[in-house]
Design a protein around this motif. Structure first.
Motif, PDB file in Angstrom:
ATOM      1  N   ARG A   1     -13.473   0.514   1.344  1.00 26.04           N
ATOM      2  CA  ARG A   1     -12.805   1.375   1.148  1.00 26.04           C
ATOM      3  C   ARG A   1     -12.714   1.196  -0.265  1.00 26.04           C
ATOM      4  O   ARG A   1     -11.142   0.136  -0.766  1.00 26.04           O
ATOM      5  CB  ARG A   1     -11.825   1.109   2.507  1.00 26.04           C
ATOM      6  CG  ARG A   1     -12.811   1.169   3.177  1.00 26.04           C
ATOM      7  CD  ARG A   1     -11.873   1.570   4.564  1.00 26.04           C
ATOM      8  NE  ARG A   1      -9.943   2.157   4.692  1.00 26.04           N
ATOM      9  CZ  ARG A   1      -9.646   1.799   5.614  1.00 26.04           C
ATOM     10  NH1 ARG A   1      -9.455   1.373   6.434  1.00 26.04           N
ATOM     11  NH2 ARG A   1      -8.392   2.762   5.564  1.00 26.04           N
TER      12      ARG A   1
ATOM     13  N   LEU B   1       1.120  -1.399   0.379  1.00 23.41           N
ATOM     14  CA  LEU B   1       0.086   0.233  -0.001  1.00 23.41           C
ATOM     15  C   LEU B   1       0.795   1.578  -0.058  1.00 23.41           C
ATOM     16  O   LEU B   1       2.107   0.970   0.732  1.00 23.41           O
ATOM     17  CB  LEU B   1      -1.091  -0.124   1.073  1.00 23.41           C
ATOM     18  CG  LEU B   1      -2.010  -0.885   1.094  1.00 23.41           C
ATOM     19  CD1 LEU B   1      -3.211  -0.369   2.953  1.00 23.41           C
ATOM     20  CD2 LEU B   1      -3.227  -0.217   0.154  1.00 23.41           C
TER      21      LEU B   1
ATOM     22  N   ASN C   1      -5.524   1.252  -5.075  1.00 26.10           N
ATOM     23  CA  ASN C   1      -4.026   1.713  -4.195  1.00 26.10           C
ATOM     24  C   ASN C   1      -3.426  -0.240  -3.935  1.00 26.10           C
ATOM     25  O   ASN C   1      -2.490  -0.498  -4.477  1.00 26.10           O
ATOM     26  CB  ASN C   1      -3.980   1.997  -3.392  1.00 26.10           C
ATOM     27  CG  ASN C   1      -2.751   3.051  -2.553  1.00 26.10           C
ATOM     28  OD1 ASN C   1      -2.027   1.795  -2.385  1.00 26.10           O
ATOM     29  ND2 ASN C   1      -2.201   3.536  -3.479  1.00 26.10           N
TER      30      ASN C   1
ATOM     31  N   PHE D   1      -2.123   5.707   2.827  1.00 24.45           N
ATOM     32  CA  PHE D   1      -3.054   4.691   2.755  1.00 24.45           C
ATOM     33  C   PHE D   1      -3.263   3.436   4.563  1.00 24.45           C
ATOM     34  O   PHE D   1      -1.629   2.761   5.048  1.00 24.45           O
ATOM     35  CB  PHE D   1      -3.129   4.130   1.986  1.00 24.45           C
ATOM     36  CG  PHE D   1      -4.395   4.993   0.318  1.00 24.45           C
ATOM     37  CD1 PHE D   1      -5.082   4.791   0.491  1.00 24.45           C
ATOM     38  CD2 PHE D   1      -3.131   5.493   0.122  1.00 24.45           C
ATOM     39  CE1 PHE D   1      -5.463   5.247  -0.764  1.00 24.45           C
ATOM     40  CE2 PHE D   1      -3.822   6.092  -0.526  1.00 24.45           C
ATOM     41  CZ  PHE D   1      -4.388   6.057  -1.211  1.00 24.45           C
TER      42      PHE D   1
ATOM     43  N   TYR E   1      -6.389  -7.952   1.393  1.00 21.59           N
ATOM     44  CA  TYR E   1      -6.599  -6.090   0.976  1.00 21.59           C
ATOM     45  C   TYR E   1      -7.714  -6.023   0.000  1.00 21.59           C
ATOM     46  O   TYR E   1      -8.421  -5.266   0.116  1.00 21.59           O
ATOM     47  CB  TYR E   1      -5.460  -4.903   0.648  1.00 21.59           C
ATOM     48  CG  TYR E   1      -4.069  -5.317   1.484  1.00 21.59           C
ATOM     49  CD1 TYR E   1      -4.662  -6.347   3.022  1.00 21.59           C
ATOM     50  CD2 TYR E   1      -3.121  -4.733   1.861  1.00 21.59           C
ATOM     51  CE1 TYR E   1      -3.716  -5.585   3.889  1.00 21.59           C
ATOM     52  CE2 TYR E   1      -2.060  -4.473   3.265  1.00 21.59           C
ATOM     53  CZ  TYR E   1      -3.087  -4.847   4.105  1.00 21.59           C
ATOM     54  OH  TYR E   1      -1.380  -4.754   5.121  1.00 21.59           O
TER      55      TYR E   1
ATOM     56  N   THR F   1      -8.418   2.464  -0.714  1.00 23.42           N
ATOM     57  CA  THR F   1      -7.280   1.522  -0.867  1.00 23.42           C
ATOM     58  C   THR F   1      -7.075   0.528  -1.383  1.00 23.42           C
ATOM     59  O   THR F   1      -6.911  -0.077  -2.193  1.00 23.42           O
ATOM     60  CB  THR F   1      -8.339   1.371   0.655  1.00 23.42           C
ATOM     61  OG1 THR F   1      -8.131   2.043   1.520  1.00 23.42           O
ATOM     62  CG2 THR F   1      -6.707   0.170   1.384  1.00 23.42           C
TER      63      THR F   1
ATOM     64  N   SER G   1     -10.868  -4.648   1.637  1.00 29.30           N
ATOM     65  CA  SER G   1     -11.434  -3.022   1.047  1.00 29.30           C
ATOM     66  C   SER G   1     -13.141  -3.098   0.470  1.00 29.30           C
ATOM     67  O   SER G   1     -13.480  -2.327   0.642  1.00 29.30           O
ATOM     68  CB  SER G   1      -9.523  -2.332   0.802  1.00 29.30           C
ATOM     69  OG  SER G   1     -10.175  -3.094  -1.141  1.00 29.30           O
TER      70      SER G   1
END
Length: 251
Positions: free
Chosen positions: A106, A83, A112, A87, A97, A109, A101
């Motif tokens: 999110r 990340l 990313n 973040f 992730y 996120t 996310s």
């Protein structure tokens, strides 16, 4: 404690490995199928050259080339890490992730994390993609010679349906078996890839353990990878039984 370290880093390796395997299968199977359908065409020759190159190129060299090109030269993708600085990781649900996310809404996120995943996953998938494409091509070529394909063509079935439904389902057994075998190779290859891309997974953890002669950590990584490899191959056997009823009858 080693268990705490493994639990912290295992999701990162699983996310990277499954992303690479998914990309290799999603691209390799269609490419192998098209190469077989257009046998001995310029497209087939190009695919054969690309697959040989994919098996021959060293993954660590290719990773550095991608970093120099897409990060250092054109600044399109992030250079390293999981990340961007600034973040915060999403709340822990699965440890992946991308999934966490999305589950927590999110989306910044997620984007990313996806950008950070692209280069290491693509690098890791290169050899697997070439292997899957070659096995799919060989399987489709063999199936195209079967009597049921000639009958379907004579009966007037659309060529697209014959290839992508009947032929492909009877041709991906060998490729699916290779996917299970490739999983172990991808985890092994992830050691170098994670170190180059500073990916906080089991690979980079194993390298640090080797540097510091942490034998318990090395044994723990070996045990966990062995268990995951066995489980993945068990899942592959189940998928093979669903794809080909003859496999289920032989079990």
């Amino acid at each position: 404690p080693v268990a705490a370290d493994i639990a912290l880093r295992l999701p990162a390796t699983i996310e990277l490995t499954f992303a690479a395997l998914l990309f290799a299968a999603a691209v390799g199977i269609p490419l192998g199928t098209l190469a077989a359908v257009w046998h001995n065409s310029p497209f087939d020759h190009v695919i054969r050259v690309v697959t040989v190159a994919g098996l021959a190129i060293a993954s660590f060299w290719f990773a550095i080339i991608l970093q120099l090109t897409f990060s250092m030269e054109y600044d399109i993708l992030p250079l390293r890490g999981r990340l961007e600085v600034g973040f915060d990781p999403p709340p822990f649900i699965t440890g992946l992730y991308l999934i966490d996310s999305l589950l927590t809404g999110r989306f910044a996120t997620f984007v990313n994390a996806l950008e950070h995943l692209i280069m290491p996953a693509f690098t890791l998938s290169l050899g697997g993609l070439a292997t899957i494409a070659r096995f799919t091509r060989a399987g489709v070529l063999d199936t195209m010679q079967k009597d049921f394909v000639s009958y379907a063509q004579a009966a007037g079935y659309p060529e697209r349906r014959i290839v992508w439904v009947y032929v492909l389902r009877n041709s991906v057994v060998a490729a699916t078996t290779q996917i299970g075998l490739l999983f172990g190779g991808l985890i092994a290859g992830a050691v170098a890839i994670e170190w180059i891309f500073d990916w906080p997974g089991l690979g980079s953890y194993a390298v640090q353990a080797i540097y510091t002669s942490d034998y318990k950590a090395i044994l723990a990584v070996t045990l966990v990878v062995g268990v995951i490899y066995a489980l993945v191959n068990l899942v592959v056997d189940v998928v093979l039984a669903l794809l080909d009823p003859r496999v289920a009858e032989s079990l």
